[in-house]
Design a protein around this motif. Sequence first.
Motif, PDB file in Angstrom:
ATOM      1  N   GLY A  59       0.812  -1.214   0.000  1.00 52.21           N
ATOM      2  CA  GLY A  59       0.000   0.000   0.000  1.00 52.21           C
ATOM      3  C   GLY A  59       0.840   1.257   0.000  1.00 52.21           C
ATOM      4  O   GLY A  59       0.551   2.210  -0.738  1.00 52.21           O
ATOM      5  N   ILE A  60       1.899   1.293   0.791  1.00 49.14           N
ATOM      6  CA  ILE A  60       2.726   2.500   0.861  1.00 49.14           C
ATOM      7  C   ILE A  60       3.548   2.661  -0.413  1.00 49.14           C
ATOM      8  O   ILE A  60       3.779   3.792  -0.868  1.00 49.14           O
ATOM      9  N   ILE A  61       3.965   1.570  -1.024  1.00 54.25           N
ATOM     10  CA  ILE A  61       4.678   1.652  -2.300  1.00 54.25           C
ATOM     11  C   ILE A  61       3.759   2.227  -3.381  1.00 54.25           C
ATOM     12  O   ILE A  61       4.139   3.133  -4.121  1.00 54.25           O
ATOM     13  N   VAL A  62       2.530   1.718  -3.454  1.00 55.76           N
ATOM     14  CA  VAL A  62       1.566   2.210  -4.446  1.00 55.76           C
ATOM     15  C   VAL A  62       1.219   3.677  -4.172  1.00 55.76           C
ATOM     16  O   VAL A  62       1.143   4.486  -5.105  1.00 55.76           O
ATOM     17  N   HIS A  63       1.033   4.036  -2.917  1.00 50.02           N
ATOM     18  CA  HIS A  63       0.743   5.427  -2.548  1.00 50.02           C
ATOM     19  C   HIS A  63       1.873   6.347  -2.999  1.00 50.02           C
ATOM     20  O   HIS A  63       1.639   7.403  -3.598  1.00 50.02           O
ATOM     21  N   LEU A  64       3.091   5.958  -2.717  1.00 44.27           N
ATOM     22  CA  LEU A  64       4.253   6.752  -3.106  1.00 44.27           C
ATOM     23  C   LEU A  64       4.356   6.844  -4.633  1.00 44.27           C
ATOM     24  O   LEU A  64       4.629   7.908  -5.182  1.00 44.27           O
ATOM     25  N   LYS A  66       1.912   6.768  -6.796  1.00 46.18           N
ATOM     26  CA  LYS A  66       0.885   7.695  -7.276  1.00 46.18           C
ATOM     27  C   LYS A  66       1.259   9.147  -7.018  1.00 46.18           C
ATOM     28  O   LYS A  66       1.049  10.003  -7.872  1.00 46.18           O
ATOM     29  N   ARG A  67       1.804   9.427  -5.843  1.00 51.46           N
ATOM     30  CA  ARG A  67       2.227  10.804  -5.527  1.00 51.46           C
ATOM     31  C   ARG A  67       3.339  11.269  -6.450  1.00 51.46           C
ATOM     32  O   ARG A  67       3.332  12.407  -6.912  1.00 51.46           O
ATOM     33  N   LEU A  68       4.297  10.414  -6.716  1.00 51.35           N
ATOM     34  CA  LEU A  68       5.387  10.777  -7.613  1.00 51.35           C
ATOM     35  C   LEU A  68       4.895  10.933  -9.049  1.00 51.35           C
ATOM     36  O   LEU A  68       5.317  11.846  -9.759  1.00 51.35           O
ATOM     37  N   ARG A  69       3.999  10.063  -9.466  1.00 54.93           N
ATOM     38  CA  ARG A  69       3.448  10.146 -10.824  1.00 54.93           C
ATOM     39  C   ARG A  69       2.712  11.467 -11.035  1.00 54.93           C
ATOM     40  O   ARG A  69       2.817  12.070 -12.106  1.00 54.93           O
TER      41      ARG A  69
END
Length: 109
Positions: A59-64, A66-69
């Motif tokens: 979850g934190i990898i996907v969240h990060l 998305k924020r970077l994208r």
Amino acid sequence: MYYSHYTLNEYEVLEVKGELDCVAVAKHRNDIESVPSEFDQHIVFDLTKVTFIDSSGIGIIVHLFKRLREQKRQLILVGLNGQPKELISLLRIDRAITVKESARSCLVH
């Protein structure tokens, strides 16, 4: 969460170790949330020394990611092996997030 950091051309390499589980994510949430603002370049998560990832880690990898994208930046995962590699593959995360063998392989376009 990450124990060391270095710059490799246009990449900020964050070396992560241990388990990336609900305990680690809860303990280091502020560090994780600050990654996009703390570093200006693309982010490489070196997971060579990560032995276990659970749903909180995913979850934190996907969240990060998305924020970077949103900022037109990349998140690249490198050094996956064992259970983390199997889980990333099983969940097909590697279809959305770039996965490479090593940080140095990011230099080859």
